[in-house]
Enzyme design. Structure first.
Site, short mmCIF file in Angstrom:
data_model
loop_
_atom_site.label_atom_id
_atom_site.label_comp_id
_atom_site.label_asym_id
_atom_site.label_seq_id
_atom_site.Cartn_x
_atom_site.Cartn_y
_atom_site.Cartn_z
N LYS A 1 18.74 71.98 3.53
CA LYS A 1 17.58 72.45 3.28
C LYS A 1 17.52 73.93 3.79
O LYS A 1 18.64 74.49 4.33
CB LYS A 1 16.40 71.89 4.21
CG LYS A 1 16.95 71.93 5.95
CD LYS A 1 16.16 70.93 6.66
CE LYS A 1 16.51 71.19 8.24
NZ LYS A 1 15.88 70.41 9.19
N ARG B 1 5.78 64.45 14.23
CA ARG B 1 5.68 65.55 13.20
C ARG B 1 5.61 64.67 11.87
O ARG B 1 4.40 64.17 11.64
CB ARG B 1 7.00 66.38 13.18
CG ARG B 1 6.88 68.05 13.48
CD ARG B 1 7.87 68.64 13.54
NE ARG B 1 9.27 67.98 12.83
CZ ARG B 1 10.27 68.61 12.70
NH1 ARG B 1 10.72 69.84 13.26
NH2 ARG B 1 11.48 68.33 12.30
N TYR C 1 13.81 105.27 14.57
CA TYR C 1 12.25 105.20 14.79
C TYR C 1 12.22 105.08 16.33
O TYR C 1 12.72 104.43 17.22
CB TYR C 1 11.75 103.88 14.39
CG TYR C 1 11.52 104.03 12.67
CD1 TYR C 1 10.80 104.94 12.24
CD2 TYR C 1 12.13 103.24 11.86
CE1 TYR C 1 10.34 104.89 10.70
CE2 TYR C 1 11.78 103.07 10.54
CZ TYR C 1 11.02 104.24 10.09
OH TYR C 1 10.79 103.89 8.79
N MET D 1 13.93 98.42 8.67
CA MET D 1 13.89 97.61 8.00
C MET D 1 15.13 97.23 7.06
O MET D 1 15.60 96.16 6.77
CB MET D 1 12.87 98.10 6.76
CG MET D 1 12.36 96.66 5.72
SD MET D 1 11.10 97.10 4.41
CE MET D 1 9.61 97.47 5.36
C1 LIG Z 1 16.93 69.96 9.82
C2 LIG Z 1 17.15 68.11 9.86
C3 LIG Z 1 18.36 67.69 10.60
C4 LIG Z 1 19.59 68.40 10.82
O1 LIG Z 1 19.28 69.15 12.00
P1 LIG Z 1 20.29 69.91 12.99
O2 LIG Z 1 19.87 70.10 14.27
O3 LIG Z 1 20.26 71.21 11.99
O4 LIG Z 1 21.64 69.10 12.74
C5 LIG Z 1 18.45 66.26 10.39
N1 LIG Z 1 17.37 65.33 10.09
C6 LIG Z 1 16.23 65.94 9.85
C7 LIG Z 1 14.93 65.05 9.64
C8 LIG Z 1 15.93 67.39 9.75
O5 LIG Z 1 14.71 67.83 9.31
#
Ligand SMILES: *Cc1c(COP(=O)(O)O)cnc(C)c1O
Length: 338
Positions: free
Chosen positions: A35, A123, A238, A286
């Site tokens: 992701k 969640r 800055y 930036m």
């Molecule tokens: C992001 C995620 C993972 C991976 O987690 P890491 O801590 O990066 O290894 C696994 N399962 C779910 C549901 C996640 O959202």
């Protein structure tokens, strides 16, 4: 056209990290969380390399992230489930359903899905009670997932989540069960079930003993746009937060907080060139950052320096999490895989 900013990416380190995590996962299959554009590294390039190493299960957050991988022919699960706006017939991914509403929307398709059950994160996920009441009956489930709250800490909640999730074994039609993220893999065999889902450790994150063989994958490199001499008493950047204690040589780098190199690195970050460590001076702006290059008289305009970016050390230095250090890397880097 090449950018004055690049991210060096180490294919061998990435696949070595996955193999290490796959081995730690024992008899469980080892997937990959890709992701947020593969934690900032580039989801397509990460996925292709991991698929080549033998990874078969990929996890993204949204359908748009899954759609960007369509032509790679991977098995992709969408962690954020199935909104009313999402497709019921996308051939390239399946949802991880997490509410009764989503289950009702998907069930008539008869297609395979995954399901997230909540065991304490509060969640996403259906509840253990909903499962007991038959919510998932008649659903074609490939994997039943849950997610650990504090896998990177030694707390009683880990064992409690393990027990609550383990109690669901055989109570759904799911072919597989999956609980562990990167840190969860290092908690031991009980946590592995049928499939593990590492993310951060694939990309060089280190959270626990057991991750010792994990290698750094991503290193930002910035080009020097200008080299200048500043006199003792002059300031740089800055708000003039750095004053030269003696006459100094300064290099201005094409890197800034818009590239995920945030202001917390001001007066703290480190770069290296020719094996010499060069301290960042003044405030990160930036698009520009200054370093002290007095130690390297030959370093000049157009040369490149590498930013120190080993995740555990850089997280400690900056106060950012290892996740933020990677996912903040923006679109202005040329991503160069070796
Ligand atoms: C992001 C995620 C993972 C991976 O987690 P890491 O801590 O990066 O290894 C696994 N399962 C779910 C549901 C996640 O959202």
């Amino acid at each position: 056209m090449t950018a004055p900013l690049r991210l060096r990416l180490d294919s061998a380190a990435l696949t070595s990290n996955w193999r290490h995590l796959a081995k730690l996962s024992g008899s469980a299959a080892c997937g990959a969380a890709i992701k947020a554009n593969g934690y900032g590294l580039g989801a397509r390039e990460v996925a292709r390399r991991l698929a080549g190493a033998g990874c078969r299960d990929f996890f993204v957050a949204t359908w748009a992230e899954a759609a960007a991988l369509t032509d790679l022919g991977l098995t992709v699960s969408v962690l954020h489930g199935l909104r009313a706006e999402d497709p019921l017939d996308a051939p390239f991914a399946r949802p991880v359903l997490s509410t009764a509403e989503q289950v009702a929307r998907w069930k008539p398709t008869g297609r395979v899905c995954d399901v997230m059950v909540d065991t304490g994160m509060n969640r996403l996920g259906v509840s253990v009670e909903e499962i007991g009441a038959g919510l998932l009956d008649g659903l074609a489930i490939e994997t039943l997932l849950s997610h650990l709250v504090s896998a990177d800490e030694d707390v009683p909640l880990n064992a409690r989540q393990l027990a609550d999730f383990g109690a669901l074994r055989g109570r759904t039609q799911a072919k597989r069960m999956s609980l562990a993220n990167s840190a969860g893999i290092a908690l031991g065999a009980d946590y592995h079930f049928d499939l593990t889902r590492p993310g951060i450790a694939l990309y060089g994150g280190w959270q626990r003993t057991g991750h010792d063989a994990i290698r750094q994958v991503a290193t930002p490199e910035a080009q020097i746009l200008q080299r200048r001499r500043v006199r003792a008493g002059d300031t740089v950047g800055y708000n003039a937060i750095w004053t030269a204690p003696v006459d100094s040589e300064v290099a201005i780098l094409n890197l800034g907080y818009a590239d995920g190199y945030l202001r917390c690195f001001s007066d703290k970050g480190l770069a290296t060139a020719e094996g010499v460590t060069l301290p960042l001076i003044g405030r990160v702006s930036m698009d520009l950052t200054a370093i002290d290059v007095t130690a390297l008289p030959a370093l000049r305009e157009g040369d490149w320096v590498a930013m120190s970016y080993k995740l555990p050390e850089t997280a400690a230095l900056s106060g950012l999490s290892q996740y933020e250090l990677l996912t903040g890397l923006g679109p202005r880097y040329d991503r160069i895989w070796a």
